[in-house]
Design a protein around this motif. Structure first.
Motif, PDB file in Angstrom:
ATOM      1  N   MET A   1      -5.548 -19.884 -33.418  1.00  0.00           N
ATOM      2  CA  MET A   1      -4.579 -18.873 -33.844  1.00  0.00           C
ATOM      3  C   MET A   1      -4.764 -17.612 -33.002  1.00  0.00           C
ATOM      4  SD  MET A   1      -4.032 -17.139 -37.598  1.00  0.00           S
ATOM      5  CE  MET A   1      -5.556 -16.216 -37.513  1.00  0.00           C
ATOM      6  N   ALA A   2      -3.664 -17.032 -32.536  1.00  0.00           N
ATOM      7  CA  ALA A   2      -3.709 -15.835 -31.707  1.00  0.00           C
ATOM      8  C   ALA A   2      -3.714 -14.593 -32.589  1.00  0.00           C
ATOM      9  CB  ALA A   2      -2.513 -15.804 -30.763  1.00  0.00           C
ATOM     10  N   ILE A   3      -4.653 -13.711 -32.328  1.00  0.00           N
ATOM     11  CA  ILE A   3      -4.742 -12.431 -33.046  1.00  0.00           C
ATOM     12  C   ILE A   3      -4.348 -11.319 -32.091  1.00  0.00           C
ATOM     13  CG2 ILE A   3      -6.280 -10.823 -34.221  1.00  0.00           C
ATOM     14  CD1 ILE A   3      -7.996 -13.173 -35.020  1.00  0.00           C
ATOM     15  N   GLU A   4      -3.447 -10.457 -32.507  1.00  0.00           N
ATOM     16  CA  GLU A   4      -2.991  -9.368 -31.651  1.00  0.00           C
ATOM     17  C   GLU A   4      -4.028  -8.253 -31.593  1.00  0.00           C
ATOM     18  OE1 GLU A   4       0.732  -8.211 -33.331  1.00  0.00           O
ATOM     19  OE2 GLU A   4       1.885  -9.624 -32.111  1.00  0.00           O
ATOM     20  N   ILE A   5      -4.264  -7.755 -30.391  1.00  0.00           N
ATOM     21  CA  ILE A   5      -5.105  -6.575 -30.197  1.00  0.00           C
ATOM     22  C   ILE A   5      -4.160  -5.381 -30.120  1.00  0.00           C
ATOM     23  CG2 ILE A   5      -6.809  -5.450 -28.713  1.00  0.00           C
ATOM     24  CD1 ILE A   5      -7.406  -8.230 -27.520  1.00  0.00           C
ATOM     25  N   LYS A   6      -4.298  -4.455 -31.083  1.00  0.00           N
ATOM     26  CA  LYS A   6      -3.367  -3.328 -31.152  1.00  0.00           C
ATOM     27  C   LYS A   6      -4.074  -2.006 -30.895  1.00  0.00           C
ATOM     28  CE  LYS A   6      -0.088  -5.446 -34.384  1.00  0.00           C
ATOM     29  NZ  LYS A   6       0.627  -5.271 -35.671  1.00  0.00           N
ATOM     30  N   ALA A   7      -3.324  -1.065 -30.349  1.00  0.00           N
ATOM     31  CA  ALA A   7      -3.847   0.284 -30.153  1.00  0.00           C
ATOM     32  C   ALA A   7      -4.074   0.928 -31.519  1.00  0.00           C
ATOM     33  CB  ALA A   7      -2.857   1.116 -29.336  1.00  0.00           C
ATOM     34  N   PRO A   8      -5.017   1.850 -31.627  1.00  0.00           N
ATOM     35  CA  PRO A   8      -5.247   2.520 -32.914  1.00  0.00           C
ATOM     36  C   PRO A   8      -4.030   3.334 -33.335  1.00  0.00           C
ATOM     37  CG  PRO A   8      -7.021   2.961 -31.343  1.00  0.00           C
ATOM     38  CD  PRO A   8      -5.909   2.322 -30.575  1.00  0.00           C
ATOM     39  N   GLN A   9      -4.012   3.698 -34.603  1.00  0.00           N
ATOM     40  CA  GLN A   9      -2.961   4.569 -35.107  1.00  0.00           C
ATOM     41  C   GLN A   9      -3.318   6.004 -34.724  1.00  0.00           C
ATOM     42  OE1 GLN A   9      -0.190   3.383 -36.797  1.00  0.00           O
ATOM     43  NE2 GLN A   9       0.651   5.447 -36.570  1.00  0.00           N
ATOM     44  N   PHE A  10      -2.558   6.578 -33.802  1.00  0.00           N
ATOM     45  CA  PHE A  10      -2.858   7.927 -33.341  1.00  0.00           C
ATOM     46  C   PHE A  10      -2.438   8.953 -34.397  1.00  0.00           C
ATOM     47  CE2 PHE A  10      -1.776   6.019 -28.973  1.00  0.00           C
ATOM     48  CZ  PHE A  10      -3.063   5.538 -28.835  1.00  0.00           C
TER      49      PHE A  10
END
Length: 406
Positions: A1-10
């Motif tokens: 399963m692919a997990i998205e790497i997301k930028a932090p909440q600025f």
């Protein structure tokens, strides 16, 4: 399963960020909480950690790209181990491969491949098979072993210098090197130019005899450190304490301009300028007027360590009603510090030098420091600025005033 790497909440004060460094490469094994990528904002560098064990799949946002809050940076293939990016494709074939005849979940693998996997501590189920029907071959296991050995070697990348440093050239070398300006450096430059363009900035100077503070520190520093669990007594805490007392007496120095209004602050949030590899940062001591000398020293020491490690948070550097900067740390004798908007003033400390001074008709050698107060003349009159600086001088030259509130 692919997990998205997301930028932090600025936070609201940060519009976007720049992808600074990818610490993993596609196909490289990652573990939960491993550092994956650094996001540089105009205030701090934010670390993005892996949410699960697996393999770094694709990289969507490359180094140097500008990203927004929660934007997808890349993906992690959960659970698997791959030797190279090309190994991600056969994973789909592996998923479609029939289960082993004995009903186990292990994929079909050649006996030699199973034996090699057992000898090297490799879970055969985690190896992507490239053989017919997703069969795991000996070559697949060899590649997985190589990836396992290479993964620890990537760890030191986390300690690599986060910011571009000045190059070192050999004598007579006429080459040039062009390095992109970091967001922190670019933001500092922009704000300094804006401050000089938008303010009626003026600087007033004075000098302070540091002998009383130095004698007090020399007498009590060991007892102070023992009493306060290793916190060392420095000079900065005396300046912060003197500044908070002076700010009470001259509230305009602690104010700011907001459009056509003057905002007076009933608290003293003192910014302490700290030099880091990425540029100048100004963490803030909240409600410094309520802090003891030990609490101030501990807070400054903590900020210094975080600045060196690049661990300062955005909240720790947001706000501030007054700033103190110490160029004397680097040997500066005199300077004109630039106000940090929207603040109205900044106090500059400098190097302590022994100089001959006239005291009661006699020449005495004293440890003297020049002080500089840069201020926004739109808000602060010269009389207030000079009186504020004289107040700090008097409090430092007679530290008992800080205790007696006189």
């Amino acid at each position: 399963m692919a997990i998205e790497i997301k930028a932090p909440q600025f936070p609201e004060s940060v519009a976007d960020g720049t992808v600074a460094t990818w610490h993993k490469k596609p196909g490289e094994a990652v573990k939960r909480d491993d550092l994956i990528v650094d996001i540089e904002t105009d205030k701090v560098v934010l670390e993005v950690l892996a949410e699960a064990d697996g393999v770094l799949g694709s990289i969507i946002a490359n180094e140097g790209d500008t990203v927004l809050s929660a934007q997808v940076l890349g993906t992690i293939q959960e659970g698997g181990v791959a030797a190279a990016p090309a190994a991600a494709a056969p994973a789909a074939a592996q998923a479609a491969a029939p289960a082993a005849a004995d009903g186990e979940d292990d994929p079909i693998a050649a006996p030699a491949a199973r034996k090699l996997a057992e000898e090297n501590g490799i879970n055969i189920a985690s190896v992507a098979g490239t053989g017919k029907g997703g069969r795991v071959t000996k070559e697949d296991v060899v590649a997985a072993v190589a990836a396992k050995k290479a993964a620890p070697a990537a760890a030191p990348a986390k300690a690599a210098a986060p910011a571009a440093t000045a190059p070192v050239f050999a004598a007579g070398d006429r080459t040039e090197k062009r390095v992109p300006m970091t967001r922190v450096r670019a933001t500092v430059a922009k704000r300094l130019v804006e401050a000089q363009s938008n303010m009626a900035m003026l600087t007033t100077f004075n000098e302070v005899n540091m002998k009383p503070i130095m004698d007090l520190r020399s007498k009590y520093k060991e007892l102070f450190e023992k009493t306060h669990n290793g916190v060392r007594l420095g000079f900065m805490s005396f300046f912060v304490k003197a500044a908070t007392e002076a700010l009470k007496r001259f509230p305009a120095v602690n104010a700011s301009i907001d459009g056509g209004d003057i905002v007076y602050h009933g608290y003293s949030d003192i910014g302490v300028a700290v030099s880091s590899d990425r540029g100048l940062v100004v963490p803030v001591l909240r409600n410094a007027e309520l802090m003891s000398l030990a609490e101030i020293e501990n807070g400054i020491a903590t900020f210094g360590k975080k600045a060196r490690d690049g661990k300062l948070s955005i909240d720790e550097m947001t706000g501030g009603t007054f700033t103190i900067t110490n160029g004397g740390t680097f040997g500066s004798l005199l300077s004109t510090p630039i106000v940090n908007p929207p603040q109205a003033a900044i106090l500059g400390m400098h190097n302590i030098n022994e100089r001959p001074m006239a005291v009661k008709g006699e020449v005495v050698i004293l440890p003297m420091m020049y002080l500089a107060l840069s201020y926004d003349h739109r808000l602060i009159d010269g009389k207030e600025a000079v009186s504020f600086l004289v107040t700090i001088k008097n409090l430092l030259e007679d530290p008992a005033r800080l205790l007696l509130d006189i």
